[in-house]
Design an enzyme around this catalytic site. Structure first.
Site, PDB file in Angstrom:
ATOM      1  N   CYS A  47     -18.657  -7.371   3.952  1.00  0.00           N
ATOM      2  CA  CYS A  47     -19.871  -7.008   4.674  1.00  0.00           C
ATOM      3  C   CYS A  47     -19.891  -5.500   4.881  1.00  0.00           C
ATOM      4  CB  CYS A  47     -19.892  -7.718   6.015  1.00  0.00           C
ATOM      5  SG  CYS A  47     -21.476  -7.587   6.815  1.00  0.00           S
ATOM      6  N   THR A  61       0.839  -1.202   0.000  1.00  0.00           N
ATOM      7  CA  THR A  61       0.000   0.000   0.000  1.00  0.00           C
ATOM      8  C   THR A  61       0.877   1.256   0.000  1.00  0.00           C
ATOM      9  OG1 THR A  61      -1.674  -1.244   1.209  1.00  0.00           O
ATOM     10  CG2 THR A  61      -1.876   1.158   1.252  1.00  0.00           C
TER      11      THR A  61
HETATM   12  C1  LIG Z   1      -2.944  -5.720  -6.141  1.00  0.00           C
HETATM   13  C2  LIG Z   1      -2.585  -5.312  -4.747  1.00  0.00           C
HETATM   14  N1  LIG Z   1      -2.090  -4.085  -4.518  1.00  0.00           N
HETATM   15  C3  LIG Z   1      -1.741  -3.675  -3.296  1.00  0.00           C
HETATM   16  C4  LIG Z   1      -1.865  -4.499  -2.200  1.00  0.00           C
HETATM   17  C5  LIG Z   1      -1.513  -3.973  -0.836  1.00  0.00           C
HETATM   18  O1  LIG Z   1      -0.405  -4.613  -0.304  1.00  0.00           O
HETATM   19  P1  LIG Z   1      -0.110  -4.600   1.275  1.00  0.00           P
HETATM   20  O2  LIG Z   1      -1.220  -5.340   1.925  1.00  0.00           O
HETATM   21  O3  LIG Z   1       1.219  -5.270   1.387  1.00  0.00           O
HETATM   22  O4  LIG Z   1      -0.058  -3.183   1.720  1.00  0.00           O
HETATM   23  C6  LIG Z   1      -2.366  -5.790  -2.376  1.00  0.00           C
HETATM   24  C7  LIG Z   1      -2.569  -6.705  -1.227  1.00  0.00           C
HETATM   25  O5  LIG Z   1      -3.392  -7.587  -1.256  1.00  0.00           O
HETATM   26  C8  LIG Z   1      -2.738  -6.209  -3.688  1.00  0.00           C
HETATM   27  O6  LIG Z   1      -3.228  -7.421  -3.919  1.00  0.00           O
END
Ligand SMILES: Cc1ncc(COP(=O)(O)O)c(C=O)c1O
Length: 383
Positions: A324, A72
């Site tokens: 949900c 993220t």
């Molecule tokens: C496509 C995508 N982008 C970003 C993220 C975010 O990653 P993180 O949970 O390591 O912050 C995820 C996590 O599932 C993801 O699947």
């Protein structure tokens, strides 16, 4: 009860080699990589070794890799950093099927004055390139941010085509590669992307450590200010154990890529047996352009949450697209954007495998699943 772990798109088991590589940096090798003494410089060397390992996995040079604190953060760093560097342009082009990291960030940017255009996908989950072309017409486009592999369906975007269109318009392209890196071969130079996010915990590395590829020469502003680390691109003392871990995980992922063929065969067996043995099931998303480890199966007229709970009671871990919200189960924004029939979208369950998945786990899931579905269908109100 044996655990049947089929939720690898949520997170993966850390490889034992990864844990081992990190341990010294959690114990005796605790020096600060910014310190001038030799002890600190050992941590610096470990970070630079990890940078080379990661650069090899995605086909770029070391200087083009920036470490962040999770997927993220990587997405936020890329998108905010490119937008800030391209002022006064304020148009962000994205897609309707992004992970919440991209989707919610864009919603926030809109509140802050950006103009966001989300390109649609078809029922198979494939991006509409004509819409993208239209979205790129104006002179106000600051950047494009579109994912590579969808976390819910595994469907792959035509990244090279998107990159070519962006290049034509001289617009920087950030690709959220979080679900693709470590699972499919990656060559950022050949793809032509300008920036790509990825996260260690999706390929058997530690959580909270990720990376961002930023093409050399790309104009970008840092998100975290407060220190010269990462060449001034991310302030703050580095997470040395985590970075060592992502490096090792990257090295192992590169070596293990041929194993994804075996993973694909296991996934295909799981999927085809479900479709054969359980009535009224379908796969959500196209199956030809897809990650080798993911299947998203819709169970007609069932609630995914109920399926997951019963599976979990028997040790099977999977995931739902539904979340949900305000007391009612809403199909995921991704499946809604794909215009998947609600009666299948509500019952959408994601199974995601890894190189650690065994045939015995697949057999166990296949033995349990039909009984779970039968139990739930037995209590369904007659239509
Ligand atoms: C496509 C995508 N982008 C970003 C993220 C975010 O990653 P993180 O949970 O390591 O912050 C995820 C996590 O599932 C993801 O699947």
């Amino acid at each position: 009860m044996d655990l049947v772990y089929l939720d690898n798109n949520a997170t993966t088991k850390p490889a034992p080699e990864v844990v081992e590589s990190m341990l010294p940096y959690l114990t005796e090798l605790y020096g600060n990589p910014s310190s001038v003494h030799r002890f600190g410089q050992r941590s610096r060397q470990a970070i630079e070794e990890a940078r080379s390992q990661v650069a090899r996995l995605i086909g770029c040079s070391e200087a083009e890799i920036l470490f962040t604190g999770g997927g993220t953060e990587s997405v936020n760093t890329a998108v905010r950093g490119l937008l800030a560097a391209r002022q006064p342009r304020r148009n962000v082009v994205t897609s309707t099927v992004e992970h919440s990291a991209g989707r919610e960030l864009c919603a926030q940017l809109e509140k802050e004055g950006a103009e966001v255009v989300a390109v649609e996908v078809d029922e198979g989950g494939t991006l509409d390139l004509d819409q993208l072309r239209d979205a790129l017409r104006g002179d106000d486009v600051a950047l494009v941010s579109i994912m590579w592999a969808n976390n819910e369906t595994g469907v792959l975007s035509p990244v090279a085509e998107v990159a070519a269109l962006c290049r034509e318009r001289r617009v920087p392209f950030h690709c959220d590669g979080t679900q693709a890196v470590g699972k499919v071969p990656v060559d950022v130079a050949a793809l032509g992307v300008d920036a790509m996010s990825f996260a260690a915990h999706k390929f058997h590395g530690p959580k909270g450590t990720a990376g961002l590829f930023l093409r050399r020469g790309l104009r970008h502003r840092p998100l975290l200010i407060g220190g010269p680390q990462e060449r001034g691109r991310r302030g703050g003392t580095e997470n040395v154990p985590g970075i060592v871990g992502i490096g090792k995980a990257a090295e192992l992922a590169l070596q293990s890529l041929p194993q994804m063929q075996r993973v694909l065969q296991l996934r295909d067996r799981l999927e085809s047996r479900i479709l054969e043995t359980i009535a009224d099931t379908r796969v959500n998303g196209r199956t030809d352009q897809r990650l080798p480890n993911t299947t998203n199966v819709g169970f007609y007229q069932l609630e995914a949450e109920a399926i997951l709970l019963l599976l979990s009671e028997q040790g099977v871990c999977a995931s739902a697209g539904a979340a949900c919200s305000s007391g009612s189960l809403e199909p995921s924004p991704v499946l809604r954007a794909m215009k998947i029939d609600d009666r299948y979208a509500h019952g959408a369950v994601r199974f995601s495998l890894s190189r650690y998945t065994t045939p015995a786990e697949i057999d166990q899931a296949l033995a349990i699943l039909p009984k779970v579905v039968q139990r739930l269908r037995a209590v369904l109100p007659v239509a």
